[in-house]
Structures are given as C-alpha cells and as structure tokens.
Design an enzyme around this catalytic site. Sequence first.
Site, PDB file in Angstrom:
ATOM      1  N   GLU A  49      40.685  57.193  16.823  1.00 57.57           N
ATOM      2  CA  GLU A  49      42.223  57.409  17.197  1.00 57.57           C
ATOM      3  C   GLU A  49      42.543  57.431  18.422  1.00 57.57           C
ATOM      4  O   GLU A  49      41.603  57.579  19.166  1.00 57.57           O
ATOM      5  CB  GLU A  49      42.970  58.064  16.098  1.00 57.57           C
ATOM      6  CG  GLU A  49      42.522  57.907  14.421  1.00 57.57           C
ATOM      7  CD  GLU A  49      43.196  58.693  13.650  1.00 57.57           C
ATOM      8  OE1 GLU A  49      43.477  59.702  13.866  1.00 57.57           O
ATOM      9  OE2 GLU A  49      43.061  58.353  12.277  1.00 57.57           O
ATOM     10  N   GLU A  60      35.671  49.652  10.134  1.00 58.70           N
ATOM     11  CA  GLU A  60      35.243  48.452   9.742  1.00 58.70           C
ATOM     12  C   GLU A  60      35.122  47.452  10.874  1.00 58.70           C
ATOM     13  O   GLU A  60      34.143  46.726  11.240  1.00 58.70           O
ATOM     14  CB  GLU A  60      36.088  47.851   8.442  1.00 58.70           C
ATOM     15  CG  GLU A  60      35.928  48.499   7.320  1.00 58.70           C
ATOM     16  CD  GLU A  60      36.941  49.455   7.017  1.00 58.70           C
ATOM     17  OE1 GLU A  60      37.371  50.165   7.947  1.00 58.70           O
ATOM     18  OE2 GLU A  60      37.595  49.666   5.940  1.00 58.70           O
ATOM     19  N   CYS A  91      41.565  47.829   5.371  1.00 51.85           N
ATOM     20  CA  CYS A  91      43.114  47.448   5.419  1.00 51.85           C
ATOM     21  C   CYS A  91      43.034  45.882   5.497  1.00 51.85           C
ATOM     22  O   CYS A  91      41.922  45.266   5.765  1.00 51.85           O
ATOM     23  CB  CYS A  91      43.535  48.180   6.636  1.00 51.85           C
ATOM     24  SG  CYS A  91      43.129  47.287   8.195  1.00 51.85           S
ATOM     25  N   CYS A  94      41.274  44.495   8.641  1.00 48.84           N
ATOM     26  CA  CYS A  94      39.864  44.634   8.577  1.00 48.84           C
ATOM     27  C   CYS A  94      39.324  43.548   7.654  1.00 48.84           C
ATOM     28  O   CYS A  94      38.310  42.831   7.927  1.00 48.84           O
ATOM     29  CB  CYS A  94      39.342  45.766   8.207  1.00 48.84           C
ATOM     30  SG  CYS A  94      39.803  46.924   9.566  1.00 48.84           S
TER      31      CYS A  94
HETATM   32  N1  THU Z   1      41.162  53.501   8.494  1.00 52.57           N
HETATM   33  C1  THU Z   1      39.791  52.851   8.533  1.00 52.57           C
HETATM   34  O1  THU Z   1      39.186  53.262   9.569  1.00 52.57           O
HETATM   35  N2  THU Z   1      39.591  52.225   7.784  1.00 52.57           N
HETATM   36  C2  THU Z   1      40.079  51.708   6.480  1.00 52.57           C
HETATM   37  O2  THU Z   1      39.856  51.110   5.856  1.00 52.57           O
HETATM   38  C3  THU Z   1      41.470  52.160   6.322  1.00 52.57           C
HETATM   39  C4  THU Z   1      42.047  53.140   7.607  1.00 52.57           C
HETATM   40  C5  THU Z   1      41.365  54.418   9.427  1.00 52.57           C
HETATM   41  C6  THU Z   1      42.537  54.158  10.596  1.00 52.57           C
HETATM   42  C7  THU Z   1      43.106  55.282  10.894  1.00 52.57           C
HETATM   43  O3  THU Z   1      42.457  55.937  11.993  1.00 52.57           O
HETATM   44  C8  THU Z   1      43.119  56.185   9.630  1.00 52.57           C
HETATM   45  O4  THU Z   1      42.108  55.551   9.019  1.00 52.57           O
HETATM   46  C9  THU Z   1      44.088  56.392   8.870  1.00 52.57           C
HETATM   47  O5  THU Z   1      44.773  55.278   8.560  1.00 52.57           O
END
Ligand code: THU
Length: 135
Positions: A49, A60, A91, A94
């Site tokens: 982040e 992913e 998501c 991804c």
């Molecule tokens: N996130 C992922 O890394 N993968 C997912 O499949 C869903 C969301 C992360 C993005 C963000 O850093 C945090 O999870 C909250 O959305």
Amino acid sequence: MSGSDVELADLLARARAVLAHAYAPYSDFQVAAAVRDETGRTHVGVNVENVSYGLATCAERAAIFTAIAAGAKRITAVAVTSRRLRPISPCGACRQVIREFAAEEVAVASEDDDGQLVVTSVGALLPRSFVSLER
Ligand code: THU
C-alpha cells in the site's frame, strides 16, 4: 481444472510464508499470493500500500509481475490467502491480469477458516473474458 490438491496446498503454503511481509498499514488487510509458472517455478507477492491510497498494489498482481520479470510466460496455478477474509477471492482488476497469462481452466486456490482448500478457476472468476487476439 488444473493443479492437484497437493500442488495447490503447497502453493498456498508458499503464499502463507510471505503473508507477514505484506505492507498494509492503511487497510490492515494483509494479502499474499503465489503463482506457479509453466516451468514449475513458484513466484510470490504481497499487497503493497501507499499513503496515496489509490496506489496500492494487490498481492496477486505483485506475484504475477514478479513471475513475468523472472521470465515466466504462462501461469498454471494461483493461490491467495489473507488472515481476515477466508476464503479470499481476487479483485476484478487482478482477475483480468491473471487471465492475461492463464487459461480459463487454471485453478485459483484459497483456504477457508478451517484451513480447507477452496478451489475455483480463472474462467469461473472471469467468464467470457476479454483476451488478447494474439493467443
Ligand atoms: N487486496 C489484495 O492484495 N488482493 C485481493 O484479492 C483483494 C485486496 C489488497 C489491496 C489493499 O491493499 C487491501 O487488500 C485492501 O483492499
């Protein structure tokens, strides 16, 4: 669907091993992913982040970009894990990136609260996908 349960459980374990490396101070939602490539190698990724929230990168995509940088051409299995949401599902963004390198039959594995494998496929997660005309 591709990938035996044993292979997918191993791939999930590889993801779990890097979950603590996730950099998610803003959401406190740590995610880790592992992908297998066409040569059998495993590549891992975690979400990263940023204080400028929109710049977050999902685990992913981090795993896939690492795989591509290592010379991978195709993705043959995907595993994703988090502590706070089990099973976790990639998501939408991804899913599209996974589909760029993975056939519809490729397995996408996660685990439930009991540690049981939950397996779906790229095609089930992104039906009737927009794919490159080159493939
Ligand atoms: N996130 C992922 O890394 N993968 C997912 O499949 C869903 C969301 C992360 C993005 C963000 O850093 C945090 O999870 C909250 O959305």
